[in-house]
Enzyme design. Structure first.
Site, PDB file in Angstrom:
ATOM      1  N   ASP A 117      33.022  39.229  35.708  1.00  0.00           N
ATOM      2  CA  ASP A 117      33.577  37.894  35.420  1.00  0.00           C
ATOM      3  C   ASP A 117      32.662  37.224  34.406  1.00  0.00           C
ATOM      4  O   ASP A 117      31.438  37.479  34.420  1.00  0.00           O
ATOM      5  CB  ASP A 117      33.612  37.030  36.697  1.00  0.00           C
ATOM      6  CG  ASP A 117      32.275  36.325  36.891  1.00  0.00           C
ATOM      7  OD1 ASP A 117      31.358  36.927  37.485  1.00  0.00           O
ATOM      8  OD2 ASP A 117      32.138  35.191  36.376  1.00  0.00           O
ATOM      9  N   ASP A 119      33.231  32.367  44.387  1.00  0.00           N
ATOM     10  CA  ASP A 119      31.786  32.455  44.447  1.00  0.00           C
ATOM     11  C   ASP A 119      31.316  31.564  45.587  1.00  0.00           C
ATOM     12  O   ASP A 119      32.034  30.684  46.048  1.00  0.00           O
ATOM     13  CB  ASP A 119      31.176  32.020  43.113  1.00  0.00           C
ATOM     14  CG  ASP A 119      29.718  32.468  43.011  1.00  0.00           C
ATOM     15  OD1 ASP A 119      29.019  31.987  42.132  1.00  0.00           O
ATOM     16  OD2 ASP A 119      29.279  33.286  43.848  1.00  0.00           O
ATOM     17  N   HIS A 129      44.369  34.556  23.226  1.00  0.00           N
ATOM     18  CA  HIS A 129      43.931  35.785  22.535  1.00  0.00           C
ATOM     19  C   HIS A 129      42.692  36.402  23.196  1.00  0.00           C
ATOM     20  O   HIS A 129      42.651  37.603  23.490  1.00  0.00           O
ATOM     21  CB  HIS A 129      43.632  35.523  21.057  1.00  0.00           C
ATOM     22  CG  HIS A 129      42.911  36.703  20.451  1.00  0.00           C
ATOM     23  ND1 HIS A 129      43.568  37.836  20.000  1.00  0.00           N
ATOM     24  CD2 HIS A 129      41.578  36.956  20.314  1.00  0.00           C
ATOM     25  CE1 HIS A 129      42.675  38.726  19.584  1.00  0.00           C
ATOM     26  NE2 HIS A 129      41.459  38.226  19.775  1.00  0.00           N
ATOM     27  N   CYS A 151      45.927  43.462  17.467  1.00  0.00           N
ATOM     28  CA  CYS A 151      46.240  42.816  18.755  1.00  0.00           C
ATOM     29  C   CYS A 151      47.705  42.427  18.808  1.00  0.00           C
ATOM     30  O   CYS A 151      48.274  41.958  17.810  1.00  0.00           O
ATOM     31  CB  CYS A 151      45.365  41.565  18.902  1.00  0.00           C
ATOM     32  SG  CYS A 151      45.677  40.644  20.420  1.00  0.00           S
ATOM     33  N   CYS A 193      48.942  40.207  21.143  1.00  0.00           N
ATOM     34  CA  CYS A 193      49.099  39.043  22.035  1.00  0.00           C
ATOM     35  C   CYS A 193      50.029  38.012  21.402  1.00  0.00           C
ATOM     36  O   CYS A 193      50.383  38.092  20.218  1.00  0.00           O
ATOM     37  CB  CYS A 193      47.732  38.423  22.324  1.00  0.00           C
ATOM     38  SG  CYS A 193      47.103  37.315  21.041  1.00  0.00           S
ATOM     39  N   CYS A 236      48.481  36.384  18.210  1.00  0.00           N
ATOM     40  CA  CYS A 236      48.429  37.249  17.017  1.00  0.00           C
ATOM     41  C   CYS A 236      49.813  37.598  16.507  1.00  0.00           C
ATOM     42  O   CYS A 236      50.001  37.899  15.320  1.00  0.00           O
ATOM     43  CB  CYS A 236      47.637  38.519  17.331  1.00  0.00           C
ATOM     44  SG  CYS A 236      45.897  38.164  17.579  1.00  0.00           S
TER      45      CYS A 236
HETATM   46  C1  LIG Z   1      32.784  31.569  39.398  1.00  0.00           C
HETATM   47  C2  LIG Z   1      31.461  32.139  38.945  1.00  0.00           C
HETATM   48  C3  LIG Z   1      31.194  33.483  39.473  1.00  0.00           C
HETATM   49  S1  LIG Z   1      29.758  34.270  39.005  1.00  0.00           S
HETATM   50  C4  LIG Z   1      28.482  33.046  39.092  1.00  0.00           C
HETATM   51  C5  LIG Z   1      27.148  33.762  38.987  1.00  0.00           C
HETATM   52  C6  LIG Z   1      26.708  34.127  37.739  1.00  0.00           C
HETATM   53  C7  LIG Z   1      25.480  34.799  37.582  1.00  0.00           C
HETATM   54  N1  LIG Z   1      25.042  35.134  36.329  1.00  0.00           N
HETATM   55  C8  LIG Z   1      24.700  35.136  38.693  1.00  0.00           C
HETATM   56  C9  LIG Z   1      25.146  34.774  39.983  1.00  0.00           C
HETATM   57  C10 LIG Z   1      24.375  35.073  41.176  1.00  0.00           C
HETATM   58  O1  LIG Z   1      23.278  35.663  41.132  1.00  0.00           O
HETATM   59  N2  LIG Z   1      24.890  34.683  42.367  1.00  0.00           N
HETATM   60  C11 LIG Z   1      26.084  34.041  42.454  1.00  0.00           C
HETATM   61  N3  LIG Z   1      26.530  33.694  43.691  1.00  0.00           N
HETATM   62  N4  LIG Z   1      26.847  33.733  41.385  1.00  0.00           N
HETATM   63  C12 LIG Z   1      26.388  34.081  40.141  1.00  0.00           C
HETATM   64 ZN   LIG Z   2      45.551  38.471  19.838  1.00  0.00          ZN
END
Ligand SMILES: CCCSCc1cc(N)cc2c(=O)[nH]c(N)nc12
Ligand SMILES: [Zn+2]
Length: 371
Positions: A265, A92, A334, A303, A305, A308
């Site tokens: 993510d 990021d 998990h 699951c 994993c 589990c």
């Molecule tokens: C390692 C984290 C990645 S996502 C972080 C993140 C999370 C969320 N919810 C929004 C944004 C956003 O609008 N811009 C940027 N650069 N990052 C965001």
């Molecule tokens: Zn599991």
């Protein structure tokens, strides 16, 4: 496939099954990416991540710049070598964390001056500095430097902020000179469809290998995101990956895939695991509940994993109540496995023409009350 190529193999309405080629190998989408903010996915080794089906790990410019510093990581051979993760890494751009973590900060056209949340030292980050840090880390997917507004924001604030994010994208693109890395732009626009479509038009007018939707999961009622996604995501370039940042629960992922999102993510599966909340195919389980005191069954009978396969709810409840580190590790294994399995089954369902039935079955399963 060439670097940055995004190949769509199958579709089901807006949902897509595709492959994105990075310098550290292909990424099968839809994909959930494990968050490894400080060069580690908390409580898991890279081998365990791989065993759970993890394809991509996320790193964070803000945190790694403050400690140990990107120049140190570069001297150690880059982030892949440093953390012993040799699959794709996405980083990021740092702006989001500056706004959510650091105290004193001054925003300007140039960038953001802020004080470290670690020691109060003054730092400055701009699109150019963010690109330099991410290139030093050796990131495979680099996020443009953007401004993410918290919720709620006025129309005027949204207008001003997304225009800045667009100007910062142009500077990010000009500064990102690492040929092995893919630069993704970030669409903003708050929770306003009008602004979202305008930001999408601006950001997606810049030729890039991928585009993200930022500005969600920032305190808004989550139904507002669910309502907006089908009107925005399908309008993003069909031949490029679409990444929804910071989202979400298993329900959020299924709804977003159905709207055409490819990449996700979220800290949720790792964070709630450490707090004893477990995602299962029968809904959420809170392992501290007394009903599990002498329960010999696994967290999730559906699951396979490591957790589990080898441990009971009774044992995991005991570890949680005792504050044992192993409890965090086993719960995290998990939850990460659950998210990766969910994405694997989603990819198969789209490939095999079963997406709608899979989607509806998941939504029914996941809305069950926490037990
Ligand atoms: C390692 C984290 C990645 S996502 C972080 C993140 C999370 C969320 N919810 C929004 C944004 C956003 O609008 N811009 C940027 N650069 N990052 C965001
Ligand atoms: Zn599991």
């Amino acid at each position: 496939m060439g670097l940055g190529e995004f190949k769509v193999h199958a579709t089901a309405g807006n949902a897509r099954r595709a492959t994105l080629m990075t310098a550290h190998g292909p990424v099968q989408t839809p994909v959930f990416m494990a968050v490894g903010t400080k060069a580690t996915v908390k409580a898991m080794t890279p081998e365990e991540l791989k065993d759970c089906g993890t394809q991509v790990v996320l790193g964070n410019t803000y945190h790694l710049h403050l400690r140990p510093g990107e120049k140190t990581i570069a001297k150690m051979g880059g982030l892949h070598k440093f953390m012993n993760w040799h699959g794709p890494i996405l980083t990021d751009s740092g702006g989001f964390q500056v706004f959510s973590l650091s105290q004193l900060r001054n925003m300007s056209e140039e960038g953001v001056e802020f004080r470290s949340h670690l020691d109060g030292a003054k730092h400055f980050i701009s699109p150019e500095k963010s690109m330099e840090i991410q290139m030093d880390l050796g990131s495979d997917i680099i996020m443009a430097f953007d401004e993410c507004l918290q919720y709620p924001a006025t129309e005027e604030e949204i207008d001003k902020s997304m225009a800045l994010t667009y100007r910062w994208l142009l500077r990010s693109k000009a500064a990102m000179t690492r040929k092995e890395s893919l630069l993704f732009g970030i669409v903003q626009g708050g929770l306003s469809l009008k602004h979202r479509l305008k930001s999408m038009e601006q950001i997606c007018s810049v030729e890039l290998p991928g585009y993200a939707l930022g500005g969600f999961s920032v305190g808004e009622p989550i139904h507002l995101m669910h309502e907006l996604l089908p009107h925005v995501a399908p309008k993003m370039p069909a031949n490029k990956p679409r990444y929804l940042m910071g989202v979400g629960t298993p329900t959020d992922l299924i709804i977003a895939i159905d709207s055409g999102i490819d990449m996700f993510d979220c800290v949720m599966p790792t964070r709630v695991a450490r707090n004893g909340t477990i995602f299962t195919w029968q809904g959420k389980v809170s392992i501290k509940r007394s009903e599990y005191r002498e329960d010999s069954s696994p967290l999730d009978p559906e699951c396979d994993c490591y957790t589990c396969t080898n441990y009971s709810k009774a044992y995991l409840r005991h570890l949680f109540l005792s504050g044992e580190i192993l409890g965090s590790r086993l719960n995290t294994i998990h939850n990460i496995h659950f998210y990766m399995k969910l994405m694997e089954l989603a990819r198969k369902a789209i490939e095999e023409g079963r997406w709608e039935a899979f989607r509806d079955d998941c939504l029914t399963r996941f809305v069950k009350k926490e037990r």
